[in-house]
Every structure is written in C-alpha cells, then in structure tokens.
Design a protein around this motif. Structure first.
Motif, PDB file in Angstrom:
ATOM      1  N   THR A 134     -11.010 -38.334  39.789  1.00  0.00           N
ATOM      2  CA  THR A 134      -9.993 -38.430  40.829  1.00  0.00           C
ATOM      3  C   THR A 134      -9.881 -37.096  41.562  1.00  0.00           C
ATOM      4  O   THR A 134      -9.569 -36.075  40.951  1.00  0.00           O
ATOM      5  CB  THR A 134      -8.629 -38.800  40.209  1.00  0.00           C
ATOM      6  OG1 THR A 134      -8.787 -39.922  39.357  1.00  0.00           O
ATOM      7  CG2 THR A 134      -7.602 -39.097  41.287  1.00  0.00           C
ATOM      8  N   GLY A 135     -10.153 -37.109  42.847  1.00  0.00           N
ATOM      9  CA  GLY A 135      -9.984 -35.916  43.660  1.00  0.00           C
ATOM     10  C   GLY A 135     -11.004 -34.812  43.453  1.00  0.00           C
ATOM     11  O   GLY A 135     -10.800 -33.695  43.922  1.00  0.00           O
ATOM     12  N   VAL A 136     -12.107 -35.096  42.750  1.00  0.00           N
ATOM     13  CA  VAL A 136     -13.135 -34.070  42.535  1.00  0.00           C
ATOM     14  C   VAL A 136     -14.521 -34.650  42.813  1.00  0.00           C
ATOM     15  O   VAL A 136     -14.733 -35.856  42.714  1.00  0.00           O
ATOM     16  CB  VAL A 136     -13.100 -33.479  41.107  1.00  0.00           C
ATOM     17  CG1 VAL A 136     -11.837 -32.695  40.880  1.00  0.00           C
ATOM     18  CG2 VAL A 136     -13.282 -34.540  40.050  1.00  0.00           C
ATOM     19  N   LYS A 137     -15.446 -33.755  43.135  1.00  0.00           N
ATOM     20  CA  LYS A 137     -16.827 -34.149  43.392  1.00  0.00           C
ATOM     21  C   LYS A 137     -17.655 -33.921  42.136  1.00  0.00           C
ATOM     22  O   LYS A 137     -17.263 -33.175  41.237  1.00  0.00           O
ATOM     23  CB  LYS A 137     -17.400 -33.317  44.536  1.00  0.00           C
ATOM     24  CG  LYS A 137     -16.699 -33.549  45.848  1.00  0.00           C
ATOM     25  CD  LYS A 137     -17.251 -32.630  46.907  1.00  0.00           C
ATOM     26  CE  LYS A 137     -16.446 -32.808  48.180  1.00  0.00           C
ATOM     27  NZ  LYS A 137     -16.529 -31.686  49.056  1.00  0.00           N
ATOM     28  N   GLU A 138     -18.843 -34.537  42.132  1.00  0.00           N
ATOM     29  CA  GLU A 138     -19.763 -34.360  41.014  1.00  0.00           C
ATOM     30  C   GLU A 138     -20.032 -32.879  40.779  1.00  0.00           C
ATOM     31  O   GLU A 138     -20.285 -32.130  41.721  1.00  0.00           O
ATOM     32  CB  GLU A 138     -21.084 -35.084  41.305  1.00  0.00           C
ATOM     33  CG  GLU A 138     -22.085 -34.991  40.180  1.00  0.00           C
ATOM     34  CD  GLU A 138     -23.350 -35.802  40.432  1.00  0.00           C
ATOM     35  OE1 GLU A 138     -24.314 -35.597  39.688  1.00  0.00           O
ATOM     36  OE2 GLU A 138     -23.383 -36.627  41.357  1.00  0.00           O
ATOM     37  N   ARG A 139     -19.911 -32.465  39.533  1.00  0.00           N
ATOM     38  CA  ARG A 139     -20.140 -31.092  39.070  1.00  0.00           C
ATOM     39  C   ARG A 139     -19.149 -30.066  39.616  1.00  0.00           C
ATOM     40  O   ARG A 139     -19.338 -28.871  39.449  1.00  0.00           O
ATOM     41  CB  ARG A 139     -21.570 -30.633  39.352  1.00  0.00           C
ATOM     42  CG  ARG A 139     -22.588 -31.323  38.476  1.00  0.00           C
ATOM     43  CD  ARG A 139     -23.934 -30.638  38.587  1.00  0.00           C
ATOM     44  NE  ARG A 139     -24.937 -31.306  37.802  1.00  0.00           N
ATOM     45  CZ  ARG A 139     -25.337 -30.907  36.606  1.00  0.00           C
ATOM     46  NH1 ARG A 139     -24.827 -29.843  36.061  1.00  0.00           N
ATOM     47  NH2 ARG A 139     -26.255 -31.575  35.957  1.00  0.00           N
TER      48      ARG A 139
END
Length: 196
Positions: A67-72
């Motif tokens: 939620t609310g973050v990108k991969e890595r």
C-alpha cells in the motif's frame, strides 16, 4: 573451434537467453498481488499491507508490492525486523506500541513518513521446499489497539494462496543471475567472432 561452430553456439546461447529473459519478466503475478494489496486492508480494517520477498543471499527483505509503496522501495534487514522474525521463526508475529520501540521500522518511517503503531506479519512458505520465500505484513489496525486472531486467519489464508507467486519471484533472483552470466558469455562469443 571454427567460425561455424562459434556461430552455432552463439545462436544457441541467444535462444536460451531469450527464453530466460521472457520467463524472468513473467515471473510472479503482479496484478494478482496488487489486487490483494488493495483489498486486504479493507478486509482487515487496517491502513496498509506489504508483501515482502526474502533475499537469502543478502539476508535482506524487500517489498514486492504494498500500500502506497513501489517495488523495492522498502528494504529491511532480516535481523531485527518484524518481517525478518516471521521469516526466521516461520511463525506469525504480532506487535503493538511499535512507535515506542526502536528498530528497522524507524528507518522506514524516516524514508516514507509513515509511522507503524501495530502490526501482524505472517511468513509465506515455498511450495517446492521448506524454505520461507517471503512474508505478508499488515500495519496499523484501525479502531483497535491490535490485530486479532481472526486477522491472523485471513493473512494465513492469503499466504497460502500466494505462496507459488512469491516462490516464482524468489526464484527470479536466481534467473537474473543466470541471465547476467549468459549475457557475458554471448558478449565474449560475439567478440571472438568479430576478431576471427
């Protein structure tokens, strides 16, 4: 090795490399995982959920989607983190009052601006081995001090249903290493052909 043999070997390597690259790109089912990231916070009445992949080589854990973050975007060490504890023990981890504890979640808070108050984290086991390939972490239960056993039941069902997808991503790391090695071999063979 004569020129014809080198060209044949180069052609075979290029074909293998293309298959590995295609498989690497398709590893995992990102749309399905993203769907779970969108729906599970509503089901659990929590603010966020993150699906972590375990990198056993670096003893690191990174967010595949959340939620609310990108991969890595978020990486935490295996040692000392809630997610790491779930992976090391193979058991669910309930934590509350995390804003009063020091740990890797403080580093994440500085990076993202998001403070963790309570969390529930479950390990995700591999389908083909005894390894733990990742974990699912739910954060900040709303209208409650802490996560409940019924929340654990839901996350464990989710972990069971996504285990094959996480294992694919876990194995993708190995495929990426093989792909890099093959690229180097292809480059060297092309160089030899140009010199011949």
């Amino acid at each position: 090795m004569d020129r014809a043999e080198l060209e044949q070997k180069l052609d075979e390597l290029k074909k293998k490399h293309a298959v590995i690259e295609k498989t690497w790109q398709k590893a995992g089912n990102r749309p399905l995982l993203q769907f779970f990231v969108e729906i599970i916070p509503k089901v659990l009445n929590c603010e966020r959920i993150s699906i972590f992949i375990h990198d056993p080589v670096d003893a690191n854990l990174w967010v595949q989607c959340g939620t609310g973050v990108k991969e890595r975007q978020i990486e935490v060490p295996q040692k000392g983190s809630v997610v790491g504890r779930a992976i090391e023990t193979g058991e669910p981890v309930f934590e509350k009052d995390m804003q009063r504890q020091m740990g890797p979640h403080d580093t994440v808070a500085l990076k993202t601006g998001y403070v963790t108050y309570n969390t529930l984290c479950v390990p995700v086991r591999a389908v083909t081995s005894d390894k733990i390939t990742g974990a699912i972490q739910a954060v900040n239960k709303k209208a409650s001090v802490e996560f409940k056993p019924e929340d654990l039941d839901i996350l464990q069902k989710l972990a069971f249903n996504i285990q094959m997808h996480l294992e694919n991503m876990f194995l993708r790391q190995e495929m990426a290493k093989i792909s890099t090695q093959m690229s180097k071999q292809i480059f060297l063979l092309e160089k030899k052909l140009r010199e011949a």
